[in-house]
Design an enzyme around this catalytic site. Structure first.
Site, PDB file in Angstrom:
ATOM      1  N   HIS A   1      28.775  21.129  -9.219  1.00  0.00           N
ATOM      2  CA  HIS A   1      28.509  22.300  -9.926  1.00  0.00           C
ATOM      3  C   HIS A   1      29.641  23.108 -10.579  1.00  0.00           C
ATOM      4  O   HIS A   1      29.292  23.755 -11.475  1.00  0.00           O
ATOM      5  CB  HIS A   1      28.187  22.786  -8.495  1.00  0.00           C
ATOM      6  CG  HIS A   1      27.231  22.883  -7.534  1.00  0.00           C
ATOM      7  ND1 HIS A   1      27.158  22.533  -6.543  1.00  0.00           N
ATOM      8  CD2 HIS A   1      25.662  22.969  -7.932  1.00  0.00           C
ATOM      9  CE1 HIS A   1      26.161  22.183  -6.089  1.00  0.00           C
ATOM     10  NE2 HIS A   1      25.298  22.481  -6.468  1.00  0.00           N
TER      11      HIS A   1
ATOM     12  N   GLN B   1      14.405  16.750 -13.659  1.00  0.00           N
ATOM     13  CA  GLN B   1      14.362  17.845 -13.323  1.00  0.00           C
ATOM     14  C   GLN B   1      14.754  18.301 -15.110  1.00  0.00           C
ATOM     15  O   GLN B   1      14.578  19.928 -15.779  1.00  0.00           O
ATOM     16  CB  GLN B   1      15.262  18.647 -12.370  1.00  0.00           C
ATOM     17  CG  GLN B   1      16.037  19.732 -12.834  1.00  0.00           C
ATOM     18  CD  GLN B   1      17.199  20.920 -11.372  1.00  0.00           C
ATOM     19  OE1 GLN B   1      16.168  20.242 -10.424  1.00  0.00           O
ATOM     20  NE2 GLN B   1      17.680  20.483 -11.222  1.00  0.00           N
TER      21      GLN B   1
ATOM     22  N   SER C   1      26.941  15.169  -4.086  1.00  0.00           N
ATOM     23  CA  SER C   1      24.700  15.825  -4.087  1.00  0.00           C
ATOM     24  C   SER C   1      25.831  16.597  -2.735  1.00  0.00           C
ATOM     25  O   SER C   1      26.301  15.996  -2.079  1.00  0.00           O
ATOM     26  CB  SER C   1      24.033  14.779  -4.162  1.00  0.00           C
ATOM     27  OG  SER C   1      23.068  15.312  -3.613  1.00  0.00           O
TER      28      SER C   1
ATOM     29  N   ARG D   1      23.199  16.969  -0.581  1.00  0.00           N
ATOM     30  CA  ARG D   1      22.590  15.947   0.391  1.00  0.00           C
ATOM     31  C   ARG D   1      23.836  14.806   1.232  1.00  0.00           C
ATOM     32  O   ARG D   1      23.227  14.550   2.050  1.00  0.00           O
ATOM     33  CB  ARG D   1      21.402  15.735   0.047  1.00  0.00           C
ATOM     34  CG  ARG D   1      20.604  16.987  -0.090  1.00  0.00           C
ATOM     35  CD  ARG D   1      19.132  15.992  -0.424  1.00  0.00           C
ATOM     36  NE  ARG D   1      17.406  16.976  -0.325  1.00  0.00           N
ATOM     37  CZ  ARG D   1      17.204  17.942  -1.422  1.00  0.00           C
ATOM     38  NH1 ARG D   1      17.676  17.369  -2.466  1.00  0.00           N
ATOM     39  NH2 ARG D   1      16.565  19.058  -1.066  1.00  0.00           N
TER      40      ARG D   1
HETATM   41  O1  PAF Z   1      19.000  22.033  -9.056  1.00  0.00           O
HETATM   42  C1  PAF Z   1      19.340  22.454  -8.298  1.00  0.00           C
HETATM   43  O2  PAF Z   1      19.946  23.579  -8.014  1.00  0.00           O
HETATM   44  C2  PAF Z   1      17.762  23.289  -8.338  1.00  0.00           C
HETATM   45  O3  PAF Z   1      16.727  22.344  -8.757  1.00  0.00           O
HETATM   46  C3  PAF Z   1      17.557  24.725  -9.415  1.00  0.00           C
HETATM   47  C4  PAF Z   1      17.882  24.220 -11.215  1.00  0.00           C
HETATM   48  C5  PAF Z   1      18.440  25.578  -9.238  1.00  0.00           C
HETATM   49  C6  PAF Z   1      16.458  25.590  -9.470  1.00  0.00           C
HETATM   50  O4  PAF Z   1      15.981  25.817  -8.288  1.00  0.00           O
END
Ligand code: PAF
Length: 275
Positions: free
Chosen positions: A28, A145, A177, A179
């Protein structure tokens, strides 16, 4: 949030958004870094979006670590942390509007997690409308995604530049991740086999092998041998539309999703066939 962003934009400042579900890790923070130099004001959103979790998935147990996330972000040039609650995001209850991209989501993770990408598409559209960013960053680890967000943005003419940021990996190759926290120490030892297996598929493709179904089967069997509990898929696809290769593509992507204990891990690797 919208007033703040409109105020910035009214002053000619470029606004960036990093949408997250919190529990921030180095992946992130790379999203944050990648936008920081390109925009004048940076917004990070943290929202664990109930709509993108299916029945029996980990919505309740998903790690919520707002204070630690706030501390992690304090080292970065973040101008606003937007962390709404579910009531604030969905004040009218569960939305009846559905944003569906069946051509992209009927396969891979979308097939294994019905409704997941509709939940992602809806919340991303809402976040884009609330924050009105010029740019928004998404990690390439969530490859499907990323394609969904790109296509949604294009199809709905949303005036947002979608920035794809390469996957950040642990030293042993495991994609970062939230997770990964679910893994026991023994499972954590096994987990890098997911990326290793994708690298094996990529090597075979680069060496000229084109029996995709056989490659996928062999890789899935290998994951099971390594100790993965259940392999959702190993797939070789075209990068943009995620369709099976028709032949002659210069670039393909290998994707995999597999369960290891309580964690469902995903990863992917793009392969250049005409280097
Ligand atoms: O990748 C993520 O963390 C989520 O799927 C997102 C893009 C913030 C949408 O909730």
């Amino acid at each position: 949030m919208r007033d703040l962003s409109r105020n910035w934009r009214g002053r000619g400042l470029r606004v960036g958004l990093v949408p997250t579900m919190g529990n921030l890790h180095a992946g992130h923070l790379t999203l944050v870094e990648s936008l920081a130099g390109a925009v004048d004001r940076l917004v990070v959103s943290i929202f664990v979006n109930p709509l993108q979790f299916g029945a029996g998935e980990d919505y309740e147990s998903y790690p919520r670590t707002l204070e630690a996330d706030r501390r992690a972000l304090s080292a970065y040039p973040v101008d606003a942390l937007f962390a709404p609650g579910a009531q604030e995001m969905y004040p009218h209850g569960e939305p009846v509007t559905v944003i569906d991209l069946p051509a992209l989501t009927g396969t891979l993770c979308g097939a294994a997690r019905p409704g997941h990408f509709a939940g992602v598409a809806l919340v991303v559209a809402k976040l884009f409308h609330i924050v009105e960013p010029d740019e928004a960053a998404f990690g390439a680890k969530d490859y499907q995604q990323l394609q969904v967000v790109r296509r949604l943005t294009a199809d709905l003419d949303l005036p947002v530049e979608v920035v794809a940021v390469p996957t950040v990996r642990e030293p042993d190759g495991l994609a970062m991740s939230s997770r990964n926290h679910y893994l026991t120490p023994a499972e954590r030892e096994t987990a890098p086999a997911l990326y290793e297996t994708l690298r094996g598929v990529a090597r075979e493709l680069r060496a000229g092998r084109r029996e995709y179904a056989a490659l996928e089967r062999e890789a899935a069997a290998l994951l099971q041998e390594h100790g993965f509990d259940e392999v959702d898929y190993v797939a070789v696809r075209r990068p943009g539309d995620l369709a099976p290769p028709a032949g002659g593509e210069p670039r393909l992507v290998c994707l995999a999703a597999a369960r290891l204990g309580a964690a469902r891990l995903i990863d992917n690797l793009e392969v250049d066939l005409n280097p």
